[in-house]
Write an enzyme that holds these catalytic residues in place. Structure first.
Site, PDB file in Angstrom:
ATOM      1  N   GLU B  29     -11.983  -0.500   7.564  1.00  0.00           N
ATOM      2  CA  GLU B  29     -10.751  -0.254   8.321  1.00  0.00           C
ATOM      3  C   GLU B  29     -10.621   1.226   8.664  1.00  0.00           C
ATOM      4  O   GLU B  29     -10.651   2.073   7.762  1.00  0.00           O
ATOM      5  CB  GLU B  29      -9.544  -0.708   7.483  1.00  0.00           C
ATOM      6  CG  GLU B  29      -9.550  -2.204   7.206  1.00  0.00           C
ATOM      7  CD  GLU B  29      -8.743  -2.587   5.961  1.00  0.00           C
ATOM      8  OE1 GLU B  29      -7.990  -1.747   5.431  1.00  0.00           O
ATOM      9  OE2 GLU B  29      -8.886  -3.743   5.516  1.00  0.00           O
ATOM     10  N   GLU B  60      -9.710  -7.761   4.286  1.00  0.00           N
ATOM     11  CA  GLU B  60     -10.668  -7.376   3.243  1.00  0.00           C
ATOM     12  C   GLU B  60     -11.626  -8.499   2.873  1.00  0.00           C
ATOM     13  O   GLU B  60     -12.782  -8.258   2.544  1.00  0.00           O
ATOM     14  CB  GLU B  60      -9.925  -6.866   1.994  1.00  0.00           C
ATOM     15  CG  GLU B  60      -9.455  -5.410   2.100  1.00  0.00           C
ATOM     16  CD  GLU B  60      -8.123  -5.279   2.814  1.00  0.00           C
ATOM     17  OE1 GLU B  60      -7.513  -6.315   3.138  1.00  0.00           O
ATOM     18  OE2 GLU B  60      -7.683  -4.127   3.049  1.00  0.00           O
ATOM     19  N   PHE B  83      -8.695   1.579  -0.345  1.00  0.00           N
ATOM     20  CA  PHE B  83      -8.252   1.941  -1.697  1.00  0.00           C
ATOM     21  C   PHE B  83      -8.784   0.880  -2.653  1.00  0.00           C
ATOM     22  O   PHE B  83      -8.726  -0.313  -2.336  1.00  0.00           O
ATOM     23  CB  PHE B  83      -6.723   1.964  -1.782  1.00  0.00           C
ATOM     24  CG  PHE B  83      -6.074   3.145  -1.097  1.00  0.00           C
ATOM     25  CD1 PHE B  83      -5.596   4.224  -1.845  1.00  0.00           C
ATOM     26  CD2 PHE B  83      -5.923   3.183   0.279  1.00  0.00           C
ATOM     27  CE1 PHE B  83      -4.991   5.306  -1.213  1.00  0.00           C
ATOM     28  CE2 PHE B  83      -5.319   4.267   0.909  1.00  0.00           C
ATOM     29  CZ  PHE B  83      -4.846   5.342   0.154  1.00  0.00           C
ATOM     30  N   ASP B  85      -7.537  -0.365  -5.111  1.00  0.00           N
ATOM     31  CA  ASP B  85      -6.485  -1.342  -5.428  1.00  0.00           C
ATOM     32  C   ASP B  85      -6.606  -2.572  -4.517  1.00  0.00           C
ATOM     33  O   ASP B  85      -6.282  -3.686  -4.914  1.00  0.00           O
ATOM     34  CB  ASP B  85      -5.096  -0.717  -5.226  1.00  0.00           C
ATOM     35  CG  ASP B  85      -5.001   0.681  -5.808  1.00  0.00           C
ATOM     36  OD1 ASP B  85      -4.270   0.864  -6.794  1.00  0.00           O
ATOM     37  OD2 ASP B  85      -5.665   1.598  -5.273  1.00  0.00           O
ATOM     38  N   HIS B 129      -1.813   2.334  -5.119  1.00  0.00           N
ATOM     39  CA  HIS B 129      -2.805   3.128  -4.382  1.00  0.00           C
ATOM     40  C   HIS B 129      -3.466   4.186  -5.276  1.00  0.00           C
ATOM     41  O   HIS B 129      -3.957   5.182  -4.781  1.00  0.00           O
ATOM     42  CB  HIS B 129      -2.165   3.832  -3.172  1.00  0.00           C
ATOM     43  CG  HIS B 129      -1.898   2.931  -2.012  1.00  0.00           C
ATOM     44  ND1 HIS B 129      -0.941   1.955  -2.048  1.00  0.00           N
ATOM     45  CD2 HIS B 129      -2.457   2.855  -0.774  1.00  0.00           C
ATOM     46  CE1 HIS B 129      -0.909   1.327  -0.875  1.00  0.00           C
ATOM     47  NE2 HIS B 129      -1.813   1.837  -0.093  1.00  0.00           N
TER      48      HIS B 129
END
Lengths: 337, 325
Positions: B29, B60, B83, B85, B129
């Site tokens: 992204e 994702e 990230f 996360d 994050h």
């Protein structure tokens, strides 16, 4: 009045029709055998059969070229067999024997035969759709002419990966064909009772700029013709297709599920009036194929499945030393020195 | 030697591998035209074009699935999950798919790909994050786990990851992107599964990873200056494969083990290392093995709170001093 179709004026010739019948009949007999072996406790764990859905596997696989890739779900025996994987390898894997396609390390839900383009069967709903997209990306990127076909059930249309994969495939115009086998039931629940639209795949197609395609999934000819169109579109760089095949699962969801959630008479209705094998056999006869030839195909398949069953039964269980092989690419499992 | 930042080393590593191997392509992204939210991939799009450096939708699962499908069939993709996360939304692909397909297929399927991701705290981004999730990845058989602490290691280990035949989760530390360091000129390829003694010492061993490495070195320097305690610091660099030889020989020499971990305490990577050391080197130890970790809490956003959550130089220094005195 439309001219009566005969083998002479039809687009599918006798050779191809017999191929389609052979493939369907093989799946039927092998799946019934898998069920019997399950009841004998020789197929261990679980097993998801495609009884009643044979025409979809046969129709698509017959339309594929050799280097095409198939991505399947845990209901993947049919698609693996349709690509020409060995019957011993399939039954052996279901029986978790050393002769199995993956030597018993994967089991019924993960049939894989990369030598036949079967790039795996995946048991987490939706995961293999993006994988098929990735295979299609590689084909486009490297200038290969293969197409990826991903088979999934109606239940898959409600998981995020389905939507991510479709959008992604359309955005990059990738050569992938999404095939929804709508057999009416998401496991035990009628799909229409838990989906916002009537046709779980086809009614979503417009959200991704795709044509809404619904076909009779119990008619191998219709499946085969639809597949040909989708493959030629994909191979000419025009991107993905989403095809919803209406069918009916004649077996339970898995194992020995009796399917008690089905209304009375429904299963009998489908078996009697809309069984893909019965329908196709009638068509062959209607088109002038001799009964003897049909009988010959059936006899041969029964023999092949019988022999494969015996071979698998006599195969040893996998040796313990393979427990820790092929975790990593070096062949082993070492995670430390 | 060239001076590069950690983020420049990321781009340099990817560029080196893309130049060498046509089958390497990079997706994620905002990674192409924008050069990544952390600016770690600036210049790659201009250099390699839209065919090989690709902006994806926020999908994702599609990103990791696509990377996997491509890797299974002949490419060596690099995928960015912005990230770490966010790996939770596509964790199926890490935990169930790329890690298991080789085993389940008894070696028929391969998955040579790299998942790069921004890991770790210090940016005041709050609990979704900022996490250090390297221990999640370490718990899964079938993948490799890399987390470099210097620009040179970023480039060298990234190159090694791209060339590796297994799926690699490559954790870049967000708070290290701006640091500078020497990176060898020309082709630079390191070796996965090798830890490094980055500060020799004789009195105790600190085993650290990523952002904790420079903090451990600073703490060790201060312990030397203030108290003459000579601490050896081992940078693990790759959690899987784990270079226990380097760790064990350091502990055998010093007799003391401290782990400094940014992941939350429960089942952090240090627990595994301590358990191995206790199993195999118990009689070499002169005292308890001690873990210095982030506590078992979600990460707070406020700077003062985040600073006392993640192990700091002062905390490492004080804890070691307390234990050794």
């Amino acid at each position: 009045m439309a001219k009566k179709k005969t083998l002479k004026n039809d687009d599918i010739d006798e050779k191809k029709r017999l191929e389609l019948y052979n493939s369907q009949y093989l799946i039927r007999v092998a799946e019934q055998r898998a069920y019997d072996l399950f009841l004998e406790n020789l197929v261990k764990g679980t097993s998801h059969l495609s009884l009643g859905q044979e025409a979809i596997a046969a129709g698509f696989a017959t339309a594929m070229q050799e280097n095409d890739k198939s991505f399947c779900t845990y209901r993947g025996h049919a698609h693996t067999l349709a690509r020409g994987a060995s019957v011993v390898g399939v039954l052996g894997e279901l029986m978790q024997r050393d002769c199995g396609l993956m030597r018993g390390k994967g089991g019924s839900m993960h049939l894989t035969d990369t030598s036949k383009g079967v790039m795996g069967s995946y048991a987490i709903i939706g995961a293999h759709l993006p994988m098929a997209v990735g295979s299609a990306w590689r084909a486009q990127y490297m200038g290969h002419d293969d197409v990826a076909t991903v088979f999934f059930g109606d239940g898959t249309t409600n998981i995020g990966a389905f939507h991510e994969a479709l959008n992604y495939a359309v955005v990059y115009k990738l050569p992938v064909v999404f095939v929804c086998e709508n057999n009416n039931y998401m496991e035990y629940t009628p799909i229409e009772s838990i989906t916002a639209v009537k046709n779980p795949a086809a009614d979503r197609a417009s959200a991704y700029g795709l044509d809404s395609i619904i076909i009779d999934g119990n008619d191998a000819d219709e499946v085969y013709r639809t597949a040909q169109v989708a493959y030629s579109k994909a191979r000419s760089g025009e991107g993905p297709s989403l095809i919803e095949c209406k069918t009916y699962r004649q077996s339970g969801h898995s194992r020995a599920d009796p399917g008690a959630y089905r209304p009375d008479g429904e299963l009998d209705h489908w078996k009697k009036n809309n069984d893909p094998i019965t329908r196709y056999r009638s068509r062959l006869i209607e088109f002038g194929v001799k009964q003897k030839i049909i009988d010959g195909i059936e006899e041969n398949i029964k023999r092949v499945v019988d022999e494969a069953t015996e071979e698998a039964k006599s195969s040893p269980v996998p040796p313990e030393e393979i427990l820790t092989t092929n975790v990593y690419a070096n062949g082993g499992w070492a995670w430390r020195n | 030697m060239a001076q590069l930042t950690y983020r420049e080393a990321v781009a340099a590593g990817i560029a080196q591998e893309m130049e060498r191997d046509e089958t390497v392509a990079f997706i994620g992204e905002d990674v192409a035209r924008a050069g990544g939210v952390f600016k770690a991939t600036v210049g790659l799009f201009d250099k390699f074009g839209p065919k090989r450096v690709i902006d994806t939708p926020i999908s994702e699962q599609a990103i990791l699935g696509a990377a996997m499908g491509a890797a299974m069939t002949g490419m060596r993709p690099i995928a960015e999950i912005m990230f770490s996360d966010f790996l939770a939304v596509c964790w199926d692909f890490v935990a169930n798919e790329m890690s298991k397909s080789r085993y389940m297929s008894d070696g028929q399927l391969k998955c040579p790909l790299v998942v790069r991701t921004g890991n770790g705290g210090g940016s005041r981004f709050g609990a979704q994050h900022s996490q250090s999730i390297e221990n999640w990845a370490m718990a899964i058989p079938g993948i490799k786990v890399v987390a470099p602490s210097t620009p040179a290691d970023v480039k060298g280990l990234l190159a090694a990851s791209v060339r590796d035949e297994d799926p690699v989760i490559f954790f870049e530390h967000k708070s290290l992107y701006a640091i500078k360091g020497e990176v060898p000129e020309g082709e630079h390829v390191d070796t996965l599964g090798t830890a490094k003694v980055v500060r020799p010492g004789k009195d105790a061993t600190i085993v650290a990873l990523a952002l904790m490495v420079p903090r451990a070195i600073q703490a060790a320097d201060k312990l030397m200056t203030d108290h003459g305690i000579d601490v050896e610091v081992v940078d693990i660099r790759t959690l899987v494969p784990l270079d226990m030889k380097t760790i064990s020989s350091s502990v055998a020499k010093t007799g003391r083990l401290f782990t400094v971990e940014e992941n939350p305490r429960l089942c952090g990577w240090g627990a595994e290392i301590v358990s191995i050391v206790v199993d195999e080197l118990f009689w070499e130890l002169d005292g308890p093995a001690v873990r210095i970790t982030t506590p078992h809490i979600p990460l707070p956003a406020a700077d003062n709170l985040e600073d006392i959550t993640i192990p700091s130089v002062d905390r490492i220094y004080s804890k070691i001093l307390d234990v050794l005195r």
